[in-house]
Design a protein around this motif. Structure first.
Motif: not given
Lengths: 447, 447
Positions: A272-292
């Motif tokens: 239970a040490a951490g979570v990360t965003g369940a990202l989806i393919e196809g979004l512009p990379t500049e809109s993703v920061e540290r998994g969110r």
């Protein structure tokens, strides 16, 4: 089951604007509740057919509640007043902001508005071995798996005379002292005290060790130092071995090794040490920061007026919340409701309103009669009062009338009898030397 | 999980006679309840850690009840007044009547008295293909699997425009019109009428076909012709397609072929067409007849004073019951209690008393307000009266106080609202082209 190539999305054509929502969690469900079928066609994609009340998932893992008590079928939530609502139990494989389509395993669908509400998944920080051998706690099958694992370990502990093996079965290591880890540890300590000795007379439960391991310098790092301190005291009093400033380095299914060099033999590492965003393919990379996904105050993704992200997956950096909102239910619920209003505004050509988070405080339960709470106005509660607050809030927010009744009657029963009814092992045994079983179970654990 | 070679049975030595019981079903549990730890050491082996109330298993399959509501952990049943009771969750691999030992996966154990109470398992009549593709209904994981299958088929039916595929998803074939098949069919017909249309507005439920297929010439063959006739009428009225004198020849996962040449395309074949004794290696061949263990009126196996068989696995041919007792709960319960008394008699050097079956009648529920009952004295009830009798009997016999409350409140809720809460799909998807998944799931289905 059919092969997916025989299926198609089969969404009826419409003249209304189509809102496609990915994810039926707190955010998605609360958004859809406020979108009437009169003005929009709403399509919801999820890989599960239910909406879970995840703050109580740890109780399924520790045999306190049944899976059905903490989840409601999505189709039941939206079966009457939602005339143009379409749920599809299928995996989304990506989005295409240019063609304004969502891709799924069984075809693509055009959207007018897209809402990404996919939440988070367990973060193993790239450690494949930990991913393979540890038990995450994000979904109902995970909770059932942990329940079975805990009980099977005790069954096995009563079937060995080898003290080293027995100890490795009686050691439970929980990595991560956020609310999930803390609540799980507290619940396990209660089982150890009140329930298990009656069930397993052959086991000396003074030898059952519950380790709660945290990489940061205190338990409940998202809460106030005051709450952390109270929680630490309660946990220690319940006999939980707390290790802060301690990072897990590896786990091979037998031994947890820490960065400090220390190690613990255990058959059960709960991750239970951490979570990360369940990202989806196809979004512009500049809109993703540290998994969110970075969004503005209207939950819009940069550069796209009609793509929104809400809840845990969204990273909205405001002055009050420079690192985004906390990853709990309230921001998701509030963003879902707020976005529904904004979509209606957009339809009427009115300007969108910025999201404002209404902080209601945070709570963690540690055991019978004990909880800690941070309330707005710098108020910190502990003990019985916080426990009552926890009980009230959780009953109030539980989805659906029937579940509320079942959960409350379960809790009342447990409060007065100390008993828990749900100690059934309902998964198949998978031995370590069973390659097919292991391959299947490990894959199944991936999300 | 540990490899089994690291485990041992770890049963304490004793000066009391040791009773080893294989199987924690109706027979085994009722036997052990009457054996006090003062006079015997009791060891119970089972592969599940719970005692199930199997007459209600079909309600788990049709989303009416939760698994925990129909089962109680064995250790909870025997945790207080049973001082020298030892449960071991392990598979028995055979018995040796000569050395008076039981062999398990993790070692052997000597017995003074051996009681075989292993019940039955699904009989696929040697058809490997049917075993692979059909859904049995004997255990809790089976029921959850059927529930998930039924719901996934509907989810998929809403995701296809191909009418042939859609029809194959909407056809449900139940092989076997014994109590399980009849009760399942009735329950499905109610779901089709009251629940599913609200959940799946895109599906035309007049096209959902429920086939109930029976090899003999009437439904409910173990009951009276009068009860069969009433049941047939109720089932037909609920729109169930009944086919008697119809034997399944094959099923490849797509098409059920009958001996008559007729065939039905379906993704869901539920196999309730028969059971066979869950036999154990090592018994003399002359004591086995048609998959059951021949016993005398004291439940003893021929030639062995201290080996007993009780319940479904036992075949006790008496004048009144030349083919043995019916394969329902009552003979098992009564034989368990009776054998406990006989073991106490044996200990006191008193002669054993022969078993006499007290016939309490049989019941099957067909739907809301409708059941059929054969009562002693050649009384046959139908309709609401039989339904009330069914309700009373099932609530009365449900194991454990807590479960009773939960089940009754679930039923009350359903009675007034027509709603069922438990429509969660909580198994992983396994596609047909997924070899590892299929291999795992098929193996898991074997018992």
């Amino acid at each position: 089951m059919l092969q997916v190539d025989k299926l198609s999305l089969n969404i009826p054509a419409t003249t209304k604007p189509r809102v496609v929502v990915i994810g039926g969690g707190f955010g998605g469900i609360n958004l859809i509740k406020k979108l009437s079928g009169k003005h929009f066609q709403v399509v919801l994609f999820d890989r599960q057919n239910y909406n879970g009340f995840w703050p109580l998932l740890y109780q399924v893992a520790t045999a306190g509640l049944e899976p059905d008590s903490i989840a409601e079928p999505i189709r039941k939530l939206f079966d009457e007043d939602f005339e143009d609502f379409h749920f599809r139990l299928v995996r989304v494989t990506g989005v295409n902001p240019v063609t304004k389509t969502v891709n799924t395993l069984i075809g693509e669908l055009a959207y007018d508005y897209l809402v990404i509400a996919t939440g988070t998944k367990t973060n193993f920080f790239g450690n494949e071995q930990i991913k393979q051998y540890s038990f995450p706690l994000k979904q109902i099958p995970h909770a059932l798996d942990i329940r079975s694992q805990l009980l099977q370990a005790l069954e096995q502990a009563s079937m060995t005379k080898d003290e080293t093996i027995k100890q490795s079965l009686l050691n439970i290591v929980i990595a991560g002292a956020g609310p999930t880890g803390v609540e799980l540890a507290g619940s396990l300590a209660e089982m150890r005290k009140y329930i298990l000795p009656g069930d397993y007379p052959g086991i000396d439960f003074s030898k059952m060790n519950i380790y709660l391991v945290e990489g940061l310098d205190r338990v409940l790092p998202p809460m106030s130092p005051k709450a952390s301190e109270m929680a630490h005291r309660y946990l220690a009093k319940m006999g939980i071995i707390i290790k802060v400033n301690t990072l897990v380095e590896s786990y091979d299914g037998e031994v947890v090794k820490f960065k400090s060099g220390e190690q613990i033999q255990t058959q059960t590492l709960i991750w239970a040490a951490g979570v990360t965003g369940a990202l989806i393919e196809g979004l512009p990379t500049e809109s993703v920061e540290r998994g969110r996904i970075l969004v503005n105050e209207y939950n819009q993704i940069k550069g796209y007026d009609t793509i929104f992200a809400i809840g845990d997956i969204a990273l909205m950096k405001l002055e009050d919340y420079p690192k985004g909102h906390p990853g709990v239910a309230q921001p998701a619920i509030q963003q879902g409701k707020h976005l529904a209003k904004n979509l209606h505004r957009n339809l009427r050509n009115e300007p969108l309103q910025p999201f404002k988070y209404f902080e209601k405080g945070s709570l963690a339960i540690i055991g019978r009669n004990r909880a800690v709470a941070d309330l707005p106005g710098n108020i910190h509660l502990g003990g019985f009062l916080a426990w009552m607050a926890w009980l009230f809030v959780h009953i109030y927010y539980l989805v659906g009338f029937r579940n509320k009744l079942v959960v409350v009657s379960n809790w009342m029963y447990r409060f007065f009898t100390y008993e828990r009814g749900n100690r059934l092992i309902i998964r198949p045994f998978v031995r370590k030397d069973d390659q097919v079983g292991q391959e299947f179970v490990n894959r199944y654990r991936e999300d």
